[in-house]
Design a protein around this motif. Structure first.
Motif, short mmCIF file in Angstrom:
data_model
loop_
_atom_site.label_atom_id
_atom_site.label_comp_id
_atom_site.label_asym_id
_atom_site.label_seq_id
_atom_site.Cartn_x
_atom_site.Cartn_y
_atom_site.Cartn_z
N ASP A 105 36.36 37.20 44.56
CA ASP A 105 37.15 36.76 45.82
C ASP A 105 37.33 35.18 45.72
O ASP A 105 38.55 34.68 46.20
N ILE A 108 40.56 34.86 43.39
CA ILE A 108 41.83 35.24 43.95
C ILE A 108 42.22 34.27 44.84
O ILE A 108 43.28 33.80 45.17
N LYS A 112 45.56 32.07 45.15
CA LYS A 112 46.56 32.27 46.35
C LYS A 112 46.76 30.81 46.80
O LYS A 112 47.64 30.78 47.54
N LEU A 121 50.47 34.83 40.00
CA LEU A 121 50.07 36.07 40.31
C LEU A 121 51.24 37.16 39.48
O LEU A 121 50.64 38.22 39.02
N LEU A 127 46.60 41.87 37.46
CA LEU A 127 46.21 41.30 38.75
C LEU A 127 47.16 41.87 39.89
O LEU A 127 47.35 41.77 41.14
N ASN A 129 47.31 45.08 41.19
CA ASN A 129 46.61 45.94 41.90
C ASN A 129 45.25 45.36 42.17
O ASN A 129 44.22 45.39 41.20
N LEU A 130 45.07 44.52 43.11
CA LEU A 130 43.59 43.98 43.36
C LEU A 130 42.61 44.83 43.30
O LEU A 130 41.49 44.39 43.02
N GLU A 131 42.57 45.91 43.92
CA GLU A 131 41.45 46.96 43.95
C GLU A 131 40.89 47.32 42.26
O GLU A 131 39.92 47.03 41.94
N ALA A 133 41.94 45.38 39.79
CA ALA A 133 41.54 44.12 39.11
C ALA A 133 40.11 44.02 39.80
O ALA A 133 39.39 43.35 38.68
N LYS A 134 39.53 44.03 40.77
CA LYS A 134 38.17 43.93 41.11
C LYS A 134 37.19 44.72 40.28
O LYS A 134 36.25 44.32 40.00
#
Length: 174
Positions: A105, A108, A112, A121, A127, A129-131, A133-134
Motif C-alpha cells: 500500500d 502504491i 500515486k 502507472l 500494475l 490491476n491492483l488486486e 498486483a497485490k
C-alpha cells in the motif's frame, strides 16, 4: 574506494529502485544502469509494448540474456532491476543483492503521489490491476527477503537517506 563488486537493487515495481540508484551515484564511485532500460534498448521498444506484442515469456528471456551479460561484462556498477529480475539464477554472481522493501500500500501511495503518477502507472503492465498486483507482491516478497544480502526499508525515508544507508551497509558487507 569501494570494491569493484556490483550492487543489484531488487524490490517490487515502484518501490524506488531507479530513484535510489540515481542518488547513490551522486555519493559514490559507482556507475548505474537499469535492466529495463537495457531491454528497451535491445528491443527498441518500451516494456509495455514488449509485453503486449511478444508476451511475458519473451520479456523474461530478455532478462536472462541481460543477466548473463551483466555477470561477465559489468563491474563497479549499481544495477536497478525490474520487479521480476530477481528470479535470474546468476543474480548472486553479478553482485551484492540489496532489497528495497516497503509494504504494498505504501508503494502504491508513493506512485500515486508522484508528479508523473499517470505515466508511472501506465508504463507498468503488471500494475494495471491492483488486486492482481497485490497477489504478485505477496508472492514475491518472501522470495525477495530470502535472496537479499542487505535489506533497506524505504517506507519512511527520503531517497537520500536510503542511498546513504545503502552505501554504508554495502561497505560494511564487503
Amino acid at each position: 574506494m569501494l570494491s569493484l563488486k556490483n550492487i543489484i537493487l531488487i524490490g517490487f515495481m515502484g518501490v524506488g529502485k531507479g530513484s535510489v540508484a540515481r542518488e547513490v551515484i551522486k555519493h559514490s564511485n559507482y556507475m548505474t544502469m537499469d535492466t529495463d532500460d537495457l531491454i528497451e534498448s535491445i528491443e527498441n521498444k518500451k516494456i509495455k509494448k514488449i509485453f503486449i506484442e511478444d508476451g511475458e515469456t519473451h520479456f523474461r528471456n530478455l532478462e536472462k540474456d541481460v543477466a548473463t551479460w551483466l555477470e561477465y561484462s559489468v563491474k563497479n556498477t549499481l544495477i536497478s532491476t525490474g520487479g521480476g529480475f530477481y528470479k535470474q539464477k546468476n543474480l548472486k554472481k553479478i553482485g551484492t543483492v540489496v532489497l528495497l522493501d516497503s509494504p504494498f500500500d505504501k508503494i502504491i501511495k508513493r506512485i500515486k503521489n508522484h508528479p508523473n503518477a499517470f505515466k508511472k502507472l501506465k508504463k507498468r503492465p503488471l500494475l494495471q490491476n491492483l488486486e492482481e498486483a497485490k497477489k504478485l507482491y505477496d508472492e514475491r516478497r518472501p522470495e525477495y527477503l530470502a535472496l537479499a544480502d542487505i535489506i533497506i526499508d524505504v517506507t519512511k525515508k527520503s531517497v537520500l537517506e536510503c542511498s546513504k544507508e545503502l552505501l554504508k551497509k554495502v561497505k560494511n558487507n564487503a
